[in-house]
Design an enzyme around this catalytic site. Structure first.
Site, mmCIF file in Angstrom:
data_model
loop_
_atom_site.group_PDB
_atom_site.id
_atom_site.type_symbol
_atom_site.label_atom_id
_atom_site.label_comp_id
_atom_site.label_asym_id
_atom_site.label_seq_id
_atom_site.Cartn_x
_atom_site.Cartn_y
_atom_site.Cartn_z
ATOM 1 N N MET A 185 50.415 31.356 39.323
ATOM 2 C CA MET A 185 50.955 32.705 39.167
ATOM 3 C C MET A 185 51.241 33.361 40.516
ATOM 4 O O MET A 185 52.305 33.928 40.724
ATOM 5 C CB MET A 185 49.987 33.571 38.355
ATOM 6 N N ASP A 216 45.256 32.800 50.385
ATOM 7 C CA ASP A 216 44.443 31.957 49.504
ATOM 8 C C ASP A 216 43.097 31.734 50.175
ATOM 9 O O ASP A 216 42.912 32.067 51.354
ATOM 10 C CB ASP A 216 45.135 30.632 49.175
ATOM 11 N N VAL A 239 43.734 35.398 41.448
ATOM 12 C CA VAL A 239 42.762 34.305 41.631
ATOM 13 C C VAL A 239 42.295 33.833 40.258
ATOM 14 O O VAL A 239 42.767 34.309 39.235
ATOM 15 C CB VAL A 239 41.572 34.754 42.525
ATOM 16 N N GLU A 264 40.566 33.155 36.708
ATOM 17 C CA GLU A 264 40.247 34.162 35.681
ATOM 18 C C GLU A 264 38.718 34.276 35.509
ATOM 19 O O GLU A 264 38.148 33.741 34.560
ATOM 20 C CB GLU A 264 40.932 33.754 34.361
ATOM 21 N N LYS A 267 36.830 38.173 40.616
ATOM 22 C CA LYS A 267 37.869 39.198 40.768
ATOM 23 C C LYS A 267 37.256 40.494 41.312
ATOM 24 O O LYS A 267 37.845 41.163 42.157
ATOM 25 C CB LYS A 267 38.586 39.441 39.425
ATOM 26 N N SER A 302 44.734 38.068 32.796
ATOM 27 C CA SER A 302 45.224 38.002 31.422
ATOM 28 C C SER A 302 44.266 38.714 30.471
ATOM 29 O O SER A 302 44.687 39.208 29.424
ATOM 30 C CB SER A 302 45.329 36.550 30.965
ATOM 31 N N HIS A 304 50.578 42.393 34.802
ATOM 32 C CA HIS A 304 50.428 41.095 34.134
ATOM 33 C C HIS A 304 51.789 40.412 34.015
ATOM 34 O O HIS A 304 52.622 40.815 33.206
ATOM 35 C CB HIS A 304 49.785 41.318 32.745
ATOM 36 N N GLU A 362 53.829 43.265 32.007
ATOM 37 C CA GLU A 362 53.002 44.271 31.328
ATOM 38 C C GLU A 362 52.287 45.068 32.414
ATOM 39 O O GLU A 362 51.548 44.484 33.221
ATOM 40 C CB GLU A 362 51.949 43.602 30.437
ATOM 41 N N ASN A 390 49.087 38.975 24.587
ATOM 42 C CA ASN A 390 48.144 37.901 24.281
ATOM 43 C C ASN A 390 47.226 38.254 23.117
ATOM 44 O O ASN A 390 46.756 37.372 22.401
ATOM 45 C CB ASN A 390 47.321 37.542 25.517
HETATM 46 P P1 NAI Z 1 45.510 28.916 39.526
HETATM 47 O O1 NAI Z 1 44.247 28.202 39.335
HETATM 48 O O2 NAI Z 1 46.783 28.162 39.455
HETATM 49 O O3 NAI Z 1 45.500 29.659 40.948
HETATM 50 C C1 NAI Z 1 44.457 30.432 41.415
HETATM 51 C C2 NAI Z 1 44.557 30.466 42.934
HETATM 52 O O4 NAI Z 1 43.605 31.382 43.424
HETATM 53 C C3 NAI Z 1 44.230 29.123 43.592
HETATM 54 O O5 NAI Z 1 45.263 28.790 44.511
HETATM 55 C C4 NAI Z 1 42.914 29.360 44.291
HETATM 56 O O6 NAI Z 1 42.772 28.593 45.465
HETATM 57 C C5 NAI Z 1 43.007 30.838 44.581
HETATM 58 N N1 NAI Z 1 41.715 31.479 44.777
HETATM 59 C C6 NAI Z 1 40.600 31.333 44.044
HETATM 60 N N2 NAI Z 1 39.614 32.094 44.538
HETATM 61 C C7 NAI Z 1 40.116 32.757 45.593
HETATM 62 C C8 NAI Z 1 39.610 33.705 46.504
HETATM 63 N N3 NAI Z 1 38.361 34.100 46.434
HETATM 64 N N4 NAI Z 1 40.434 34.156 47.473
HETATM 65 C C9 NAI Z 1 41.696 33.767 47.569
HETATM 66 N N5 NAI Z 1 42.240 32.872 46.711
HETATM 67 C C10 NAI Z 1 41.467 32.372 45.746
HETATM 68 O O7 NAI Z 1 45.494 30.102 38.477
HETATM 69 P P2 NAI Z 1 46.707 30.854 37.798
HETATM 70 O O8 NAI Z 1 47.117 30.140 36.572
HETATM 71 O O9 NAI Z 1 47.703 31.163 38.829
HETATM 72 O O10 NAI Z 1 46.010 32.204 37.303
HETATM 73 C C11 NAI Z 1 45.716 33.242 38.184
HETATM 74 C C12 NAI Z 1 45.491 34.502 37.395
HETATM 75 O O11 NAI Z 1 46.685 34.811 36.668
HETATM 76 C C13 NAI Z 1 44.378 34.426 36.364
HETATM 77 O O12 NAI Z 1 43.754 35.663 36.309
HETATM 78 C C14 NAI Z 1 45.132 34.155 35.065
HETATM 79 O O13 NAI Z 1 44.462 34.605 33.922
HETATM 80 C C15 NAI Z 1 46.380 34.975 35.287
HETATM 81 N N6 NAI Z 1 47.537 34.553 34.502
HETATM 82 C C16 NAI Z 1 47.807 33.231 34.345
HETATM 83 C C17 NAI Z 1 48.911 32.846 33.606
HETATM 84 C C18 NAI Z 1 49.247 31.399 33.458
HETATM 85 O O14 NAI Z 1 50.031 31.072 32.566
HETATM 86 N N7 NAI Z 1 48.746 30.512 34.287
HETATM 87 C C19 NAI Z 1 49.786 33.839 32.969
HETATM 88 C C20 NAI Z 1 49.436 35.215 33.273
HETATM 89 C C21 NAI Z 1 48.333 35.530 33.991
#
Ligand code: NAI
Ligand code: 3HC
Length: 698
Positions: free
Chosen positions: A304, A323, A380, A382, A387, A409, A430, A442, A480
Site C-alpha cells: 500500500m 521504511d 505499516v 496491520e 501503529k 483497514s 483508507h 475512504e 470492508n
Molecule cells: P505490507 O506488509 O505490504 O507493507 C508494510 C510495510 O511496512 C513493509 O514494507 C514493512 O517493512 C513496513 N513497516 C513495518 N513496520 C514498520 C515500522 N515500524 N516503520 C516503518 N516501516 C514499517 O502491508 P500492506 O498490505 O501494504 O498494508 C499496510 C497497511 O495498509 C495495513 O494497515 C493494511 O491493513 C492496510 N491496507 C492494506 C490493503 C491491502 O490490500 N494490502 C488495502 C487497504 C489497506
C-alpha cells in the site's frame, strides 16, 4: 441575476458570450439566450459571429440536472438548427473543456479554435448515453470512423493538439483563444469566407470501416459486457455512413431516447452526482479551508505505501517514503520502479515522466526527514500496538500542525489519535489495492478529527485523482464492513449447493469486475483467517459462514499467492481453473455440517449477494457511519468493482423498491443461517412508511 448569454459587437464582428457557472452547461436559460443572440446577430450589420464562454470552461455539455424532466423549448436541437441555418459564419473559441453537447454545438458551427490547454470529448457513454445532438453524425465526417469510434465509445477527451490533427479544430491558439478567434474572424472577413457546414462533408462506409465496426462490437462486448449504450453508439456511427445526414440524425435521436429510458443510464447519472456529492461533508463549519499540502511523508514501503507514494509523486507532491530498514525500502522501491517500467513499455507513460516522478520521491530510513512534511500517511503492518508506536513517534518528530493519517483497514482511528497530542489532526485515509490504480479513498473521521483535517484529506484526495467518501468509525469502515456480508453470502451459496465458479460467473455476468471467490483468492484467504483469529465467537457469527474458507486455508490453499484457493492457478498462464480437490473439501465441509446440497439459481446468487450489501449498507446509513446512501454506492463502484451501470448496492435496492427488498430478504430467512438475514430496521421502516434511502441524511 445577469443573463447567462450576452451579445456585443466590435466593428464587423459580433460575439456571443455564455457565462453560466459552474460549467456553462446548456441549460434552458443558456439555450434561450443563444437563440436570442443569434436573432440579434442576424439582423445587425456584422459579418462574422464568435461564440465563446466565460469562466473555467467552455460548455461542458447538456445540463444533466434537466434530464428526466419535461423538455423545455427551445431544445438543444433547435439551438443547433439555428446555428447551422444562421446566414453568417460562426467561429467557436474553446477554452477548458468542450464536452458532450458543448462539443456537438461546436461541431455545428463553421470554424473551431481552441486554447493550447483545452480538451474536447464526447463523454456521454459514461452516463449510459450517446451524443444526442448530432455528435455521432458530425464527428466521423471530420475525423473518419476510427477516431470517432474511439472517442465516442470510450468517452475519452483529447487534447487541442490531437483535435487539430484529427480534423476537429481549425487552429490551436498559443495565447487567449478569445483573441485568437477575433483575429481568425477578421481574416475570414478579409477573405470573404462564408459558411462551412460539417453536415455537408460526405461520409461513405468502406469495407475497412465495416470491418472496424464489427471488430469494435466484439471488443466492446467483452470490455464493457452488459452495457447497452456503447453498442447503440456503434449503430449510430454505422448510420452516419449508410444513411443521409438527416436520416442519421433521426436514428441518433431514437437511440438517444432509448438510452435515456434505460435503467443503466439512470444508474450512471445517479453515480455522476453521487461522486461529486461524496466529497461534501455535512455540517462542516462555514469557511473551513483545507491546509496547504505540498510535502507528504509515507510510512511503510509495502504493497500500500508504495502505491500511495506513486499517487502523490505523479501528482507533483514531494514524497518522503520511510521504511523500517533498507531492505524493506529497496524492496518497495523495486516494485514502484517495476510498475513504472511496465507503464513505459505499454506506452502509458514516457521515460521522462517516470524520471520526474522518481525525482519527487525521497526514500529513506531516517525519520528525521519527516520534520517538515505537511501530511503523513502511515501504511505499516496491520497491528494496533505497532501503529500506535508509529503515531507517537510521528507526533514527536513532525511539526505541530502536520496531519497524521492512517491507511489502516480495521484499527480504530481514535486509538491512534490517543497515542498523540494532536487527536484533532488524526484521520483515516483508507486507500484500496492497488493504490495507484483504484479510484476510491475512504476518509475516516475519528471522534476528534477537526473539520480542517477532514477538508484537507478530501482536498488532497481530489488532487491525486481519487474519488473521496467520508466514513465514520466502525470495524471495517463502510466498504470492508459491508464486504463481510457479501463474502458470507458467496460462501453460503457454495455451502448450499453452488460451486465457486457458479457464484463467480453469476456475479461477473451481472457485471462485477471479478467474482467474490476469485477476489478472495487474489486478496489471500489467509488474511480473513488471521482476522477471524482475533474475533470472539459472537463476532465471528455462525460457523457455516466461514468454515469452508477455514478448511481451504488449513489445507494450505491461501489463494493466488500459494497457487491455489477456491481455484487452482495455472502456473504458466495464471488462469483460474476449477479444482476437483476443492469440490472434495466442499463436500466434506457440507457433510460436517449435515448439509444436503441443492440447486442455487443464478438469480438467487445475485439477489443474495447484492441484498446482503444493501442490508448492511442500510445499517451503516442509519448509524450515521455513511452520510448518505449515494456515498455507499460511490464506495462500492470505485473501490470494489461493483458495476457502475448498476449504480451501486443502495441504488439497486432503491430501484427495485424497498418493499420488494424487504420481502426478498424475508424469503432468505429460510436459508441455512437465518440470523444472517435480520432486516435492517431502516429498510423495514422505509418499507412501512414508503420512504426512500436517498432521503436519509438530507
Ligand atoms: P505490507 O506488509 O505490504 O507493507 C508494510 C510495510 O511496512 C513493509 O514494507 C514493512 O517493512 C513496513 N513497516 C513495518 N513496520 C514498520 C515500522 N515500524 N516503520 C516503518 N516501516 C514499517 O502491508 P500492506 O498490505 O501494504 O498494508 C499496510 C497497511 O495498509 C495495513 O494497515 C493494511 O491493513 C492496510 N491496507 C492494506 C490493503 C491491502 O490490500 N494490502 C488495502 C487497504 C489497506
Ligand atoms: N450539467 C449539469 N451540471 C454539471 C454538468 C453538466 N453537464 N457538468 C458538471 N456539472 C456540475 C457538477 O455537478 C458540479 O456541481 P456541484 O458543484 O454542485 O457539485 C459542478 O458542475 C462542477 O463539476 P465538477 O466538480 O465535476 O468540476 P471539475 O472542474 O472537476 O470538472 C468537468 C468539470 C470536466 C466539466 C466535469 O464536471 C464533467 O466532466 N462534467 C460532465 C460532462 C459531461 O458528461 N457532459 C455530457 C453531458 S450529456 C450531453 O451533453 C448530452 C448531449 O449529447 C445531448
Amino acid at each position: 441575476m445577469t443573463a447567462p448569454v450576452s451579445y456585443t459587437v466590435t466593428g464587423r464582428i459580433g460575439t456571443i458570450v455564455i457565462d453560466s457557472p459552474p460549467v456553462n452547461a446548456l441549460s434552458h436559460g443558456v439555450r434561450q439566450g443563444i437563440i436570442e443572440c443569434l436573432k440579434v446577430a442576424e439582423a445587425d450589420d456584422t459579418e462574422v459571429v464568435i461564440l465563446r464562454c466565460e469562466g473555467r470552461t467552455f460548455i461542458a455539455g447538456a445540463d444533466i440536472t434537466e434530464f428526466g424532466k419535461p423538455p423545455q423549448a427551445p431544445t438543444l436541437a433547435a439551438v443547433l438548427a439555428a446555428l447551422e441555418s444562421h446566414p453568417k459564419p460562426i467561429v467557436v473559441a474553446i477554452h477548458g473543456t468542450a464536452l458532450g453537447g458543448g462539443l456537438e454545438l461546436a461541431l455545428c458551427c463553421d470554424y473551431r479554435l481552441a486554447g493550447a490547454t483545452a480538451k474536447v470529448g464526447l463523454p456521454e457513454v459514461n452516463l449510459g448515453l450517446l451524443p444526442g445532438a448530432g455528435g455521432t453524425q458530425r464527428l466521423p465526417r471530420l475525423t473518419g470512423l476510427e477516431q470517432a469510434i474511439d472517442m465516442i465509445t470510450t468517452g475519452r477527451s483529447i487534447t487541442a493538439h490531437d483535435a487539430l490533427t484529427a480534423g476537429i479544430l481549425d487552429e490551436v491558439c498559443s495565447g487567449d483563444p478569445a483573441e485568437g478567434a477575433a483575429a481568425f474572424a477578421k481574416a475570414l472577413i478579409d477573405k470573404g469566407a462564408g459558411k462551412r457546414l460539417t453536415r455537408d462533408i460526405p461520409l461513405a462506409i468502406t469495407d475497412d470501416d465495416t470491418a472496424l465496426l464489427s471488430q469494435a462490437r466484439d471488443t466492446i462486448a467483452k470490455r464493457l459486457k452488459g452495457q447497452t449504450a456503447p453498442q447503440r453508439i456503434l449503430d449510430c456511427l454505422e448510420a452516419a455512413g449508410t444513411m443521409t445526414f438527416d436520416e442519421g440524425l433521426v436514428a441518433e435521436r431514437r437511440a438517444f431516447e432509448a438510452c435515456m429510458e434505460d435503467p443503466q443510464s439512470t444508474a450512471l447519472r445517479h453515480l455522476f452526482f453521487a461522486e461529486r456529492m461524496a466529497s461534501k461533508i455535512d455540517g462542516m463549519a462555514v469557511g473551513t479551508e483545507a491546509q496547504p499540502v505540498k510535502h507528504v511523508g509515507i510510512i511503510g514501503a509495502g504493497t500500500m505505501g508504495g502505491g500511495i507514494a506513486m499517487c502523490f509523486a505523479q501528482s507533483g507532491f514531494s514524497v518522503t517514503l520511510v521504511d523500517q530498514d533498507q531492505e524493506g525500502l529497496e524492496r518497495g522501491l523495486g516494485i514502484i520502479k517495476k510498475n513504472y517500467e511496465i507503464s513505459v513499455k505499454r506506452g502509458r507513460l514516457s521515460a521522462e515522466q517516470v524520471e520526474g516522478f522518481l525525482r519527487n520521491l525521497e526514500p529513506t530510513t531516517d525519520w528525521q526527514r519527516l520534520q517538515n512534511v505537511d501530511l503523513v500517511i502511515e501504511a505499516v503492518f496491520e497491528n494496533l500496538e505497532l501503529k500506535q508506536s508509529v503515531f507517537q513517534k510521528l507526533d514527536n518528530i513532525c511539526a505541530a500542525d502536520t496531519i497524521l493519517a492512517s491507511n489502516t483497514s480495521y484499527q480504530s482511528i481514535d486509538a491512534l489519535a490517543a497515542a498523540t497530542n494532536r487527536p484533532d489532526r488524526v484521520v483515516g485515509m483508507h486507500f484500496f489495492s492497488p493504490a495507484n490504480v483504484m479510484r476510491l479513498l475512504e476518509v475516516v473521521r475519528g471522534a476528534a478529527s477537526s473539520d480542517t483535517t477532514l477538508a484537507t484529506a478530501m482536498a488532497v484526495g481530489k488532487k491525486i485523482g481519487k474519488v473521496c467518501a467520508l466514513s465514520g468509525m466502525c470495524y471495517g469502515f463502510i466498504g470492508n464492513r459491508m464486504l463481510r456480508h457479501y463474502g458470507r453470502e458467496a460462501a453460503l451459496c457454495v455451502m448450499e449447493g453452488a460451486s465457486p465458479a457458479q457464484v463467480d460467473h453469476a456475479m461477473e455476468r451481472w457485471g462485477m469486475a471479478m467474482g467474490p471467490m476469485a477476489v478472495g483468492d487474489l486478496a489471500g484467504l489467509d488474511i480473513g483467517y488471521r482476522a477471524r483469529e482475533q474475533l470472539s465467537d459472537e463476532e465471528k457469527g455462525p460457523r457455516i459462514n466461514f468454515l469452508l474458507a477455514d478448511r481451504l486455508v488449513e489445507a494450505g490453499r491461501m489463494g493466488q499467492k500459494s497457487g491455489a484457493g477456491y481455484y487452482r492457478y495455472n502456473p504458466e498462464t495464471r488462469a483460474r481453473e476449477e479444482d476437483p480437490a476443492v469440490a472434495e473439501i466442499i463436500d466434506a465441509t457440507r457433510a460436517e455440517l449435515g448439509i444436503t446440497p441443492r440447486q442455487v439459481s443464478e438469480e438467487e446468487i445475485v439477489d443474495r449477494l447484492t441484498l446482503a450489501l444493501a442490508n448492511e449498507g442500510a445499517r451503516i446509513l442509519e448509524e450515521g457511519i455513511a452520510q448518505r446512501a449515494s456515498d455507499i454506492d460511490v464506495v462500492y463502484c470505485f473501490g470494489y468493482g461493483f458495476p457502475r451501470f448498476r449504480g451501486g448496492p443502495m441504488h439497486v435496492a432503491e430501484s427495485r423498491g424497498i418493499q420488494s427488498v424487504v420481502d426478498t430478504i424475508a424469503r432468505f430467512h429460510g436459508s441455512l443461517a437465518a440470523e444472517n438475514w435480520l432486516i435492517a430496521p431502516l429498510l423495514a421502516r422505509l418499507a412501512a412508511q414508503g420512504g426512500r434511502l436517498a432521503d436519509i441524511g438530507r
